[in-house]
Design a protein around this motif. Structure first.
Motif, short mmCIF file in Angstrom:
data_model
loop_
_atom_site.label_atom_id
_atom_site.label_comp_id
_atom_site.label_asym_id
_atom_site.label_seq_id
_atom_site.Cartn_x
_atom_site.Cartn_y
_atom_site.Cartn_z
N MET B 48 2.82 -12.80 3.22
CA MET B 48 3.17 -11.22 3.46
C MET B 48 1.82 -10.38 2.88
O MET B 48 1.98 -9.18 3.45
CB MET B 48 4.08 -11.01 2.21
N PRO B 59 2.58 -7.51 5.90
CA PRO B 59 3.28 -6.27 5.64
C PRO B 59 2.87 -5.73 4.32
O PRO B 59 2.89 -4.43 4.11
CB PRO B 59 4.74 -7.05 5.70
N MET B 60 2.20 -6.77 3.35
CA MET B 60 2.02 -5.62 1.96
C MET B 60 0.41 -5.20 2.20
O MET B 60 0.10 -4.97 1.17
CB MET B 60 2.36 -6.54 0.79
N SER B 61 -0.13 -5.88 2.97
CA SER B 61 -1.51 -5.54 2.95
C SER B 61 -2.07 -4.28 3.00
O SER B 61 -3.29 -3.62 2.11
CB SER B 61 -2.28 -6.16 4.18
N SER B 62 -1.36 -3.20 3.29
CA SER B 62 -1.78 -1.89 3.53
C SER B 62 -1.55 -1.15 2.20
O SER B 62 -2.01 -0.20 1.83
CB SER B 62 -0.67 -0.85 4.64
N ALA B 63 -0.85 -1.93 1.28
CA ALA B 63 -0.52 -1.13 -0.18
C ALA B 63 -1.90 -1.56 -1.17
O ALA B 63 -1.93 -1.11 -2.13
CB ALA B 63 0.48 -1.87 -0.67
N PHE B 64 -2.89 -2.42 -0.46
CA PHE B 64 -3.91 -2.78 -1.39
C PHE B 64 -5.30 -2.01 -0.83
O PHE B 64 -5.49 -1.30 0.08
CB PHE B 64 -4.41 -4.11 -1.24
N PRO B 65 -5.90 -1.55 -2.01
CA PRO B 65 -7.08 -0.53 -1.66
C PRO B 65 -8.13 -1.25 -0.84
O PRO B 65 -8.80 -0.92 -0.10
CB PRO B 65 -7.81 -0.12 -3.02
N LEU B 67 -8.30 -4.84 1.81
CA LEU B 67 -7.40 -5.75 2.59
C LEU B 67 -7.44 -7.25 1.99
O LEU B 67 -8.76 -7.61 1.47
CB LEU B 67 -7.99 -5.80 4.11
#
Lengths: 455, 119
Positions: B48, B59-65, B67
């Motif tokens: 994820m 899918p969750m990578s874009s939520a982190f400042p 990568l």
């Protein structure tokens, strides 16, 4: 006939638990199950022990509860979870007759100082993504203590991040100041997370602390996090008694009626390194509140300012955290002084609390506990803190202090067994005969046991 | 007599071939199973964020400042990568939460990540 009714309610409750168990048990077992199902991670990814958040948990919350293992913009099945709580309280000294509400939930096995709530709460959560960057944590309860249904925690939010990833931003709609905060040093998510519903508690508490505003107000706020370091939030609330925010207090009597807009602000500096995290911040609000049972005319003004800090260390086996907060409240009794309900036209109130938690992770779950100290001090006000059985003050002083010791066992990452003892060394101004009716501070010492099951 | 000896040799040879073949097939099956287990664990616990191809674009990578780690980059595999993965899985690191895997499962994930993504 009455006995049949006594038997019927626990049986119905147990059947409900069995139904929930069958409904949810075949799915993956997680602590806040729908969040965990959404991310594919276990509860320990977000929590040390629920509800305390760790670094990832705070990030997940600030990102709007919307991070998901699914590439689709929505969740299916819907992110729904359930909770059931059973509690038992034992006071060192009996309470007067009728001080415990005579509801079906407490009549199963209760005396004047032993009270069993079966259930204390049965609740349903919508906890997870709504669409794209929008998510929610909304809890609806059947409250066994008050024998009614109500909307509990409500936090609906949208979050995003700028293209350069330096600035995270979001908006939240919620029903209590500090409910949207990601740290556990602020009141809504601060220790103690659970407590007895029948034991007397000190009369004086800052407005922002405790339950005085929970579900009483609803509002909208904007927040941002710059470079994972500087967090700021600004919100404005209004009373849930009538109007557009009233659904946020559905099922709860509005006893704290706020006049007009109530601003709330929050600024925090945070830093994380390796498996450690640190936060130092400040928060506050200003509210105009009508005197109790009189939602018209002049209002009292409250200005709360808090300073808080939290340190956290979490690794494979150990989770340690320490959190502290100090709150000053300026109370201007414009309405109550004119009515003769206070002796002073204004008062100052200070609250300090600190808690240390440690948990050890075993194969069956986490075991550990919390030691906490709390202290409230303020100006003497004989009219405001008048002599009265149990809740009054013989000396007219709001000063109270004591310790809380809690042991927890969290099984299967989600079911919690808690045993808590609250010991007062001062209550409403003194340690002995504090109310003027012969009750000592230690008479309110309370042993509290809780079983919380999550599905 | 000669025919009996011949039969014994053929039987012995057949037995050796059978047992060696079985052992090889078993070992291959076990290897395949371990790899499959590592893949399944990666898909459940890591994909994820780190992505199906290990490029740090789940899918969750874009939520982190920043990568998540890209396992296809040669730089990742410098400086004791196995131990870094073990530390991150067991304890978490900054925004990466610790992952509930036992040491055996962690090793299977490391094997899978190494075989599937290391270039």
């Amino acid at each position: 006939m009455a006995k049949q009714k006594h038997l019927r309610t626990p049986v119905l409750f147990i059947l409900s638990l069995v139904f929930l168990f069958i409904l949810f048990e075949h799915q993956n077992s997680y602590a806040v199950p729908s969040f965990a199902r959404q991310t594919g991670l276990s509860c320990t990814a977000c929590h040390t022990v629920y509800p305390e958040l760790n670094t990832f948990g705070r990030h997940f919350k600030m990102m709007g509860y919307a991070m998901s293992k699914s590439a689709k913009p929505y969740e299916w099945p819907l992110p729904v979870s359930a909770v059931a709580k059973v509690s038992f309280s034992h006071l060192d000294k009996d309470l007067p007759p009728h001080s415990v509400e005579d509801t079906w939930a407490d009549i199963t096995d209760s005396t004047k100082n032993d009270v069993l709530y079966l259930p204390k709460i049965v609740g349903i959560y919508y906890a997870g993504r709504i669409y794209n960057g929008m998510g929610a944590m909304v809890q609806g309860n059947y409250n066994g203590v008050e024998d009614k249904f109500n909307v509990d925690i409500t936090d609906i939010r949208y979050a995003g991040m700028t293209a350069d990833k330096k600035f995270m931003y979001g908006a939240t709609i919620n029903n209590a100041p500090t409910l949207g905060d990601p740290w556990n040093s602020t009141p809504a998510w601060g220790f103690p997370y659970e407590g007895s519903d029948i034991s007397p508690t000190p009369t004086a508490n800052p407005l922002i602390e405790g339950e005085l505003l929970e579900q009483q107000v609803g509002g909208v706020g904007l927040y941002g996090l710059f470079r994972d370091t500087l967090y700021a939030q600004a919100s404005v609330y209004r009373s849930n008694r009538t109007g557009i925010t009233s659904p946020l207090g559905a099922g709860t009597d509005t006893t704290t009626v706020v006049d007009g807009a109530m601003p709330y602000w929050r600024v925090a500096l945070m830093h994380m390194w390796g498996t450690q995290a640190l936060e130092v911040g400040t928060y506050g609000l200003r509210a105009k509140v009508y005197p109790e049972d009189m939602p018209y005319g002049d209002t009292n003004k409250f200005t709360d300012t808090g300073i808080d800090a939290q340190y956290q260390y979490v690794n494979e086996k150990h989770a340690f955290s320490i959190a502290a907060a100090w709150i000053h409240e300026k109370q201007d009794w414009d309405a109550s002084f004119a009515l003769g309900d206070t002796s002073n036209s204004s008062d100052d109130l200070h609250k300090f609390r600190i808690n240390m938690n440690y948990y050890y992770k075993t194969r069956i779950g986490s075991i550990g506990g919390t030691l906490a100290y709390f202290s409230t001090k303020g100006d003497d006000d004989p009219s405001l803190y008048a002599s009265d059985p149990i809740e009054g003050s013989r000396t007219g002083s709001p000063d109270s202090s004591g310790f809380i010791l809690e042991g927890d066992l969290v099984l299967d990452n989600r079911h919690k067994l808690a045993l808590q003892y609250v010991a007062y060394d001062k209550f409403n101004g003194s340690d002995s005969d504090y109310d003027g009716f012969g009750r000592d501070a230690s008479d309110n010492n309370t042993l509290y046991a809780l079983i919380r099951l999550m599905f | 007599m000669r025919r009996t000896n011949m039969m014994k040799r053929v039987f012995t040879l057949a037995a050796i071939i059978f047992f060696l073949g079985s052992a090889l097939l078993w070992a291959k099956g076990e290897e395949s199973s371990e790899y499959a287990q590592g893949k399944r664990l990666y898909e459940e616990k890591c994909q994820m964020c780190h992505g199906a191809n290990g490029e740090g674009n789940g899918p969750m990578s874009s939520a982190f400042p920043k990568l998540p780690a890209d396992f296809t980059r040669p730089e990742f595999w410098r400086d004791n990568p196995d131990q870094r993965i073990i530390n991150a899985v067991e304890n978490g690191y900054k925004l990466m939460p610790r992952i509930d895997l036992d040491p055996n499962q962690t090793n299977k994930v490391i094997d899978y990540v190494t075989n599937a993504f290391k270039r």
